[in-house]
Design an enzyme around this catalytic site. Structure first.
Site, PDB file in Angstrom:
ATOM      1  N   ASP A 174     -21.557   2.945  39.523  1.00  0.00           N
ATOM      2  CA  ASP A 174     -21.875   2.667  38.114  1.00  0.00           C
ATOM      3  C   ASP A 174     -20.611   2.714  37.289  1.00  0.00           C
ATOM      4  O   ASP A 174     -20.278   3.731  36.723  1.00  0.00           O
ATOM      5  CB  ASP A 174     -22.909   3.679  37.599  1.00  0.00           C
ATOM      6  N   THR A 217     -27.048  40.397  19.170  1.00  0.00           N
ATOM      7  CA  THR A 217     -28.283  40.385  18.387  1.00  0.00           C
ATOM      8  C   THR A 217     -28.064  39.748  17.026  1.00  0.00           C
ATOM      9  O   THR A 217     -27.721  40.420  16.056  1.00  0.00           O
ATOM     10  CB  THR A 217     -28.803  41.831  18.239  1.00  0.00           C
ATOM     11  N   GLU A 228     -19.857   0.250  27.768  1.00  0.00           N
ATOM     12  CA  GLU A 228     -21.278   0.221  28.117  1.00  0.00           C
ATOM     13  C   GLU A 228     -21.886   1.607  28.075  1.00  0.00           C
ATOM     14  O   GLU A 228     -23.010   1.802  27.593  1.00  0.00           O
ATOM     15  CB  GLU A 228     -21.467  -0.402  29.510  1.00  0.00           C
ATOM     16  N   GLU A 229     -21.154   2.594  28.566  1.00  0.00           N
ATOM     17  CA  GLU A 229     -21.709   3.946  28.655  1.00  0.00           C
ATOM     18  C   GLU A 229     -21.809   4.633  27.296  1.00  0.00           C
ATOM     19  O   GLU A 229     -22.337   5.738  27.191  1.00  0.00           O
ATOM     20  CB  GLU A 229     -20.898   4.804  29.628  1.00  0.00           C
ATOM     21  N   ASP A 236     -15.995   1.145  32.152  1.00  0.00           N
ATOM     22  CA  ASP A 236     -15.976   2.532  31.683  1.00  0.00           C
ATOM     23  C   ASP A 236     -16.978   3.357  32.484  1.00  0.00           C
ATOM     24  O   ASP A 236     -17.865   2.799  33.147  1.00  0.00           O
ATOM     25  CB  ASP A 236     -16.299   2.611  30.185  1.00  0.00           C
TER      26      ASP A 236
HETATM   27  N1  BES Z   1     -26.056   1.017  35.011  1.00  0.00           N
HETATM   28  C1  BES Z   1     -26.679   1.829  34.018  1.00  0.00           C
HETATM   29  C2  BES Z   1     -28.075   1.385  33.671  1.00  0.00           C
HETATM   30  C3  BES Z   1     -29.065   1.419  34.782  1.00  0.00           C
HETATM   31  C4  BES Z   1     -29.076   2.447  35.689  1.00  0.00           C
HETATM   32  C5  BES Z   1     -29.992   0.428  34.891  1.00  0.00           C
HETATM   33  C6  BES Z   1     -29.992   2.456  36.716  1.00  0.00           C
HETATM   34  C7  BES Z   1     -30.902   0.459  35.876  1.00  0.00           C
HETATM   35  C8  BES Z   1     -30.903   1.461  36.809  1.00  0.00           C
HETATM   36  C9  BES Z   1     -25.828   1.823  32.774  1.00  0.00           C
HETATM   37  O1  BES Z   1     -24.472   2.056  33.060  1.00  0.00           O
HETATM   38  C10 BES Z   1     -26.254   2.938  31.878  1.00  0.00           C
HETATM   39  O2  BES Z   1     -26.146   4.053  32.266  1.00  0.00           O
HETATM   40  N2  BES Z   1     -26.657   2.604  30.673  1.00  0.00           N
HETATM   41  C11 BES Z   1     -26.922   3.561  29.666  1.00  0.00           C
HETATM   42  C12 BES Z   1     -26.941   2.775  28.395  1.00  0.00           C
HETATM   43  C13 BES Z   1     -26.948   3.553  27.144  1.00  0.00           C
HETATM   44  C14 BES Z   1     -25.725   4.386  26.975  1.00  0.00           C
HETATM   45  C15 BES Z   1     -27.137   2.624  25.968  1.00  0.00           C
HETATM   46  C16 BES Z   1     -28.239   4.250  29.920  1.00  0.00           C
HETATM   47  O3  BES Z   1     -29.171   3.661  30.477  1.00  0.00           O
HETATM   48  O4  BES Z   1     -28.334   5.431  29.570  1.00  0.00           O
HETATM   49 MN    MN Z   2     -23.852   0.898  34.580  1.00  0.00          MN
HETATM   50 MN    MN Z   3     -24.295   4.230  33.452  1.00  0.00          MN
END
Ligand code: BES
Ligand code: MN
Ligand code: MN
Length: 470
Positions: free
Chosen positions: A120, A318, A154-155, A89
């Site tokens: 990502d 306003t 995950e996102e 995702d």
């Molecule tokens: N891949 C990222 C996390 C990440 C980015 C780790 C850069 C290390 C370096 C992951 O897809 C992400 O964005 N995770 C979210 C998780 C959240 C929605 C619980 C995040 O970190 O905001």
């Molecule tokens: Mn990621």
């Molecule tokens: Mn991410």
């Protein structure tokens, strides 16, 4: 030297790119229900790519939300088993008009592939598929057993992941997990990540009058919800020390060791390069007493992710708006817990609510922070694989982002994870014009192909049955 793998990868790299481009065309935005069918189609596409790579078992695994993809390539039960995790995702794409090329019409410019999900995490999941393909086509088998789990939520905080892991049980049994969903320290400084922050989300809604009021007729005598919210939010941080003022916020924080702090000080951190990738900011800020890297990796934070209320259209209107709201998230470090922090922030907001308005706070899903062992045999294997491709041994770092499944693997399955990502600080993840450098895509595939040889060498003995050891 695995010349066979490198030669295969080199010869097939244009096709590896073309295939990734097809996956990137699918708008698998998990946060927006309007794209649910696309997330599902995307899972199907990943499953097809896994089958084509040579996985023998490939399945779509349903959850109460978006589906995941599971695949298996079991070579020999005597070999070490690796669980590869990734996500299919992607984040939403707004603001759309800031994209040079549309987010789901992938385009190569200057050796970089631009699209939402490029790095990502679709591109990095694809590195794994292509690394497996390289082994299958050159040698007919992998030197390890591989299980692949690519989730679709995950996102949005891996909302059904723990349930998924519990349901799948034995099918996820492995000696170690490998995840490519992070970046390296800098273009010329490869790194392995051994710590990720957790996340706690809070949404606050402030309500005043039951309707927008004339700001001249009522102004001066009525609490303004936007004004109230602004003051409530401002009260959450000390402007001088940069510390979060929420009572109890730091209670469970485990501080890094002096050795760790010294190691971070010795990293070649370039503050001006950081300010540049941070969108050209003029200065960094943060909690007093901690370096920029520490503020990003080992200290907890509270951020306002969005805020709304009142009139936003052209010209002036306003009014005293009837309501206002904000989305807040906290990054957590060991041993903070999202439910605890969410509750503390909610209490602080309620306590800061001025008379004349009411405040409703909702605590959202989160993820636990995690530290993975830097001395695991699979980390040594990854270090060699990455070092040989980058021509420089990787440094050990933490990251500020969150990947909740890493902690779930640790707690629920007892499996440690090795974070082998090859993204770059300027990849613009979650932002307009996300990209993946094509040389990093190619290097990532070679690193992961080599990794399985290295893992077999480092961990091969572990599970070998004595009789097989003549
Ligand atoms: N891949 C990222 C996390 C990440 C980015 C780790 C850069 C290390 C370096 C992951 O897809 C992400 O964005 N995770 C979210 C998780 C959240 C929605 C619980 C995040 O970190 O905001
Ligand atoms: Mn990621
Ligand atoms: Mn991410």
């Amino acid at each position: 030297m695995p010349l066979d793998l490198d030669a295969y990868c080199a010869a097939n790299q244009p096709r590896f790119l073309a295939e990734l481009v097809e996956l990137l065309r699918i708008p698998s935005i998990s946060a927006d229900p309007a794209y649910a069918a696309d997330v599902r189609r995307n899972a199907g596409h990943v499953a097809g790519a896994a089958r084509a790579a040579g996985f023998s078992v490939v399945e779509i695994v349903e959850t109460e939300g978006h589906p995941a993809v599971y695949a298996e390539a079991i070579t020999d039960p005597a070999l070490p088993t690796v669980l590869v995790y990734g996500h299919h995702d992607v984040q939403p794409v707004d603001p759309l008009d800031e994209w040079v090329s549309p987010p789901f019409e992938p385009q190569v410019r200057d050796g970089r592939l631009y699209a939402r999900g490029a790095v990502d995490d679709k591109g990095q999941v694809f590195m794994h598929l292509k690394a497996v393909e390289a082994h299958m086509r050159t040698r007919g088998r992998l030197p390890v057993n591989l299980r692949l789990l690519v989730e679709g939520e995950e996102e949005i905080g891996s909302v059904h992941f723990e349930q998924l892991v519990e349901t799948m049980g034995e099918r996820l049994s492995a000696d170690v997990a490998v995840i490519s969903d992070t970046g390296i320290f800098a273009r010329d400084v490869p790194s392995l990540t051994v710590g990720l922050r957790g996340l706690a989300g809070v949404e606050v809604e402030v309500r005043g009058p039951s309707l927008d009021l004339h700001s001249g007729v009522f102004g001066g005598a009525v609490q303004n919800p936007v004004d109230a919210l602004a003051r409530m939010l401002a009260s959450l941080r000390d402007p001088v020390t940069g510390r979060v003022t929420v009572a109890g916020f730091y209670d469970d924080v485990v501080e890094p060791t002096e050795a760790e702090r010294a190691a971070y000080r010795s990293l070649p951190f370039d503050e001006s390069a950081f300010r540049k990738v941070a969108g050209g900011i003029g200065a960094t800020v943060g909690e007093e007493g901690w370096s920029v890297l520490e503020r990003r990796w080992v200290r907890p934070t509270l951020e306002i992710n969005g805020i709304w209320g009142g009139y936003q259209g052209p010209g002036a209107k306003t009014i005293i708006p009837a309501h206002a709201g904000a989305k807040i998230s906290c990054r957590l470090v060991p041993n903070q817990r999202p439910d605890v922090i969410g509750r503390l922030v909610a209490e602080a907001l309620r306590a800061a609510t001025p008379p004349g308005v009411t405040c409703e706070v909702e605590v959202r899903h989160g993820g636990n922070p995690v530290i993975t062992p830097a001395d695991h045999p699979a980390v040594r294997a990854a270090s060699r694989a990455m070092g040989s491709v980058f021509g420089r041994e990787p440094v050990i770092i933490r990251e500020g982002g969150s990947i909740p499944p890493v902690e779930v693997f640790q707690r629920v399955l007892g499996i440690q994870s090795v974070l082998v990502g090859v993204g770059l600080p300027d990849d613009c993840i979650h932002a307009p014009n996300e990209k993946f450098d094509l040389d990093h895509y190619a290097m990532g595939i070679r690193i992961l192909a080599r990794l399985w040889d290295e893992v077999a060498a480092e961990m091969g003995d572990q599970r070998r049955v004595p009789s097989a050891d003549k």
